[in-house]
Design a protein around this motif. Structure first.
Motif, PDB file in Angstrom:
ATOM      1  N   VAL A   1       4.459   6.919  16.139  1.00 18.81           N
ATOM      2  CA  VAL A   1       4.872   5.816  15.259  1.00 18.81           C
ATOM      3  C   VAL A   1       4.034   5.873  13.982  1.00 18.81           C
ATOM      4  N   THR A   2       4.716   5.824  12.866  1.00 16.46           N
ATOM      5  CA  THR A   2       4.036   5.777  11.561  1.00 16.46           C
ATOM      6  C   THR A   2       3.992   4.320  11.111  1.00 16.46           C
ATOM      7  N   ILE A   3       2.728   3.802  10.835  1.00 10.50           N
ATOM      8  CA  ILE A   3       2.528   2.423  10.389  1.00 10.50           C
ATOM      9  C   ILE A   3       2.312   2.478   8.880  1.00 10.50           C
ATOM     10  N   SER A   4       3.063   1.701   8.129  1.00 14.48           N
ATOM     11  CA  SER A   4       2.997   1.773   6.663  1.00 14.48           C
ATOM     12  C   SER A   4       2.856   0.381   6.073  1.00 14.48           C
TER      13      SER A   4
ATOM     14  N   PRO B   1       3.929  -7.042   4.533  1.00 10.20           N
ATOM     15  CA  PRO B   1       3.842  -6.845   5.985  1.00 10.20           C
ATOM     16  C   PRO B   1       3.759  -5.341   6.335  1.00 10.20           C
ATOM     17  N   LEU B   2       3.292  -5.062   7.553  1.00 10.20           N
ATOM     18  CA  LEU B   2       3.289  -3.680   8.043  1.00 10.20           C
ATOM     19  C   LEU B   2       4.704  -3.297   8.499  1.00 10.20           C
ATOM     20  N   THR B   3       5.070  -2.020   8.298  1.00 12.64           N
ATOM     21  CA  THR B   3       6.353  -1.489   8.814  1.00 12.64           C
ATOM     22  C   THR B   3       6.060  -0.341   9.770  1.00 12.64           C
ATOM     23  N   TYR B   4       7.002  -0.179  10.777  1.00 15.10           N
ATOM     24  CA  TYR B   4       6.791   0.805  11.842  1.00 15.10           C
ATOM     25  C   TYR B   4       7.994   1.749  11.875  1.00 15.10           C
TER      26      TYR B   4
END
Length: 828
Positions: free
Chosen positions: A105-108, A88-91
């Motif tokens: 916000v960094t999306i990882s 999943p993506l993390t924020y």
């Protein structure tokens, strides 16, 4: 499934196309074994063994770099997608926000089985919303001195308004600006007209204003319902003389009031003449003209009198007519009475003369000339004696009759030229002494009283001189017989040895032969001998006394000058009469002398003065100083030797300086007291025994005293503590008694944290009481807005959190006069 896109055919022909061979799906290394495939009835495909590798694919995050929303009170999330579903993506720090602002916000995406890791940074922008459904309407008022203002209606909860050009008092038209602000909304600026109309000016005055003339200006009375202008009176406001005057009252228009006008009539009526009096008056005839006069006459008034100005005795009716401008005439009457005068005969009641053989007439006078004086029985006499004579005057037109009696006294003559003088030069010699008058006239005799005196003293002698036709003359004088002088003989006294004598008898003599008395004095604490008034001397101890011989004199002798002699008594006693230690006296001390430097004393040295008994000497200095810089015990031994050198005695002087409690006891954790037993830091003492006392009661024997094992078992600040310590040498030392000061940790913290909205937050502030008195507490948003302010003087303060407070991070500031603490807390 992966395809093999090339191969080799057996033979010379080429092959085009693709052959499918299932190898694997996931990343990894796969071995393809050597083999053959039948392609058709005509061809066989032979392939060699080989290694086949599948590598990780690139993960691709798809998201707009800037994602914009408009604030509506809900959470706004970043939108993003990933090109695979293996992770999943993390924020970071979080996906969504509620309040307006720009959030990075960094999306990882973490690396997975078949995909590499990926990261993208986007900006989440939540723009301020617009404030709606508010109104700011015009309004019109009438000036009344009050402050008028416009107000925004429909204001949303939490919004604030700042007004410009609002709050007006004076008449006029004003454009008011309202700037509405609310968190997460753009400011809304609105304008409206505030109109204040001029008020009606009201003049209050009676239509007819009536006065009575009194010489002062009578002004029209009127009032205006405002003070922005003064009333105007035409042709003028006031008049003085009687009459009827029309007056117009007006008020000009002003900033806040309209113009106004009223007309009234000012009436001034004639006054009555008041305050005047015309009183009857009675006079006594004195030859002058008498008249009556009106009193209280007003200024400017005139009077005409009839039947006034009379001189002779009688009764007259006088009329006074008073006139004055603006007043009615006033007619008054009064009686003028002139009584007959009293005839006064002036003569001394007793008229005395000294007999000299001539006629002595009485003298008298009358206060008028309307008649003459008469004398009965006669006016004068020659012989000595007392005579009563009547003097009379008859009644006349203006004077009454008069009668007076006087005494005519002819007195005997006085004896003159005789003197009687004092004599103060006689000295007592056992003989009688007298004094006498001088200048005695021929034919006169003298009689003396209290004359002829022998003993010393002051006597008043009376001499009575007598002569025919003269008064006796009594004279006094002082006869003084002075006391005779006397002297004493008192020989010098020889030293006397106490061992061989118990007493002696003194022998002093007075030149007058009168008995001699004795007294004595001494400088030592005890006398070396006693002396009786008759001269008996009893010897007691070594030393010396001073003996005085006295003869106080008597009636005929003066006191003799005292004569003193010194009597020295030699002895063999060794000892101290007293010891003075810093002003404290120890009389007849024993061999052990103890002095305590108590609590609260700043004595850093002890001054000692030794006073030996008479005839004794000290082997050391009689005055010396012992330094006492630190708590502890200090000693000194002195030896006293008798006058004969055969006897001596030693004295041990012991000085103890008490420890201040804090100099030797260490306070720990507000519940433990510890004695410092380190000789390097406690003044050089090694203690082996301890006794702890609390409020003078024994409470322990260890090196330390504790109120208990728990942190809450604190020392009682209302109790007094001291400790008694014994050294290795057996010396016993003690501390001063003191109370304990509990110390604050200065810790500040919040519980619980996080706290529920609508719950209670507790501030724990471990400050001293004097600092708690000035403590102020305030709650703030992260933007610095003040939510609540509280004053508290408690170590634990309970703060009620509003149920409407939104979830988030807030700041509590705790401020005293000496420090400021800032704490973050979370509302959930």
């Amino acid at each position: 499934t992966y395809q093999i896109t090339s191969g080799a055919l057996v033979g010379n022909d080429s092959f085009t196309g693709s052959l499918t061979r299932e190898v694997g799906e996931d990343v990894g290394a796969y071995a393809i074994e050597q083999g053959s495939l039948v392609l058709s009835s005509n061809y066989d495909l032979t392939y060699q063994a080989a290694d086949f590798t599948i590598t990780k694919a690139e993960a691709i995050i798809t998201a707009e770099t800037v994602q914009s929303f408009t604030y509506d009170g809900t959470v706004k999330n970043v939108a993003a997608s990933l090109n695979h579903s293996e992770t999943p993506l993390t924020y970071t720090p979080q996906q969504g926000y509620t309040n307006a602002g720009t959030y990075h916000v960094t999306i990882s995406a973490e690396a997975s089985k078949n995909y590499e890791a990926a990261s993208e940074q986007v900006s989440l922008v939540i723009e301020n919303a617009e404030i709606k459904e508010v109104a700011f309407d015009d309004a019109t008022f009438t000036y009344d001195g009050s402050t008028y203002r416009l107000a925004v209606t429909g204001l949303p909860e939490g919004a604030i308004v700042v007004y410009g050009n609002n709050d007006k008092i004076n008449a006029g038209t004003y454009t008011v600006t309202a700037t509405i602000s609310k968190d997460n909304y753009n400011d809304k600026v609105m304008t409206a007209d505030l109109v204040i109309q001029k008020a009606e000016a009201v003049i209050t005055a009676q239509a007819e204003q009536i006065f009575t003339y009194d010489g002062t200006v009578k002004n029209v009375a009127a009032s205006l319902n405002h003070s922005e202008t003064a009333l105007i009176y035409a042709p003028q406001q006031g008049y003085t003389n009687a009459g009827t005057y029309p007056v117009t009252i007006s008020a000009e228009a002003t900033s806040n009031y309209k113009a106004a006008s009223e007309q009234v009539a000012l009436v001034i009526e004639n006054a009555e003449i008041e305050g005047v009096a015309f009183d009857d008056a009675a006079f006594t005839y004195d030859g002058s003209t008498h008249k009556l006069a009106v009193s209280g006459l007003p200024k400017g008034a005139t009077v005409v009198y009839e039947n006034n100005d009379k001189t002779n005795a009688g009764s007259y009716t006088v009329t006074a007519t008073i006139s004055q401008d603006n007043h009615n005439d006033k007619v008054l009457t009064a009686d003028l009475v002139i009584d007959k005068a009293r005839a006064v005969i002036t003569a001394e009641v007793v008229q005395a003369f000294i007999y000299d053989g001539t006629v002595k007439d009485i003298t008298a006078s009358l206060n008028h000339s309307e008649t003459a004086l008469t004398y009965a029985p006669v006016k004068g006499r020659i012989d000595e004696g007392r005579y009563i004579i009547s003097i009379a005057s008859a009644e006349t037109d203006n004077f009454m009759a008069a009668l007076k009696e006087v005494s005519l006294v002819i007195q005997p003559a006085e004896i003159t030229g005789v003197t009687f003088e004092d004599n103060t030069k006689f000295v007592y010699d056992g003989k009688a002494h007298s004094i006498f008058v001088s200048g005695l006239p021929e034919g006169a005799t003298v009689k003396y009283e209290n004359n002829g005196r022998t003993n010393a003293g002051t006597y008043t002698v009376t001499a009575t001189v007598s002569k025919k036709n003269n008064n006796n003359k009594v004279l006094t004088a002082k006869l003084v017989v002075n006391k005779a002088p006397q002297s004493l003989t008192f020989d010098e006294l020889a030293d006397i040895d106490l061992r061989n004598n118990d007493y002696l008898m003194l022998d002093a003599k007075a030149s007058s032969g009168l008995p001699v008395s004795y007294s004595y004095s001494y400088d030592s604490e005890n006398p070396a001998a006693t002396v009786s008034e008759r001269g008996f001397v009893k010897l007691l101890e070594a030393g010396q006394i001073t003996i005085s011989a006295n003869q106080p004199g008597n009636q005929n002798y003066k006191a003799a000058a005292p004569v003193t002699q010194t009597l020295k008594v030699r002895g063999s006693q060794a000892g101290l009469n007293k010891v003075l230690i810093n002003g404290s006296t120890y009389s007849n001390p024993s061999g052990e002398i103890f002095y305590l430097i108590g609590c609260g004393s700043f004595e850093n040295e002890v001054k000692i003065q030794l006073e030996p008994k008479n005839g004794s000497t000290v082997d050391d200095e009689a005055s010396f100083t012992i330094p006492t810089p630190n708590p502890g015990i200090y000693t000194r031994t002195v030896t006293v030797t008798a006058e004969d050198g055969n006897t001596s005695r030693s004295y041990n002087i012991k000085i103890e300086k008490t420890f201040n409690f804090e100099d030797i006891v260490i306070q720990k954790f507000n519940n433990v007291l510890l004695v410092n037993n380190n000789p390097e830091t406690n003044g050089g003492y090694k203690f082996v025994k301890y006794e702890w006392y609390k409020n003078d009661s024994y409470v322990g024997s260890g090196q330390y005293f504790s109120e208990g094992p728990g942190a809450g078992d604190q020392l009682d600040p209302n109790s007094n503590f001291y400790v008694v310590m014994t050294t290795e040498e057996g010396e016993v030392l003690r501390t001063c008694s003191t109370s304990i000061q509990l110390k604050s940790s200065y810790q500040v913290f919040l519980t619980p944290n996080p706290v529920d909205a609508g719950g209670q937050l507790k501030l724990h502030a471990d400050f001293p009481e004097e600092e708690l008195e000035s403590m102020e507490i305030s709650l703030h948003t992260l933007n610095g807005n003040v939510l609540e302010q509280i004053k508290s003087s408690n170590k634990i303060t309970t703060i009620q959190i509003s149920s409407r407070m939104q979830a988030g991070v807030y700041i509590l500031i705790c401020k005293t006069k000496t420090r400021t603490k800032s704490l973050k807390f979370i509302v959930k």
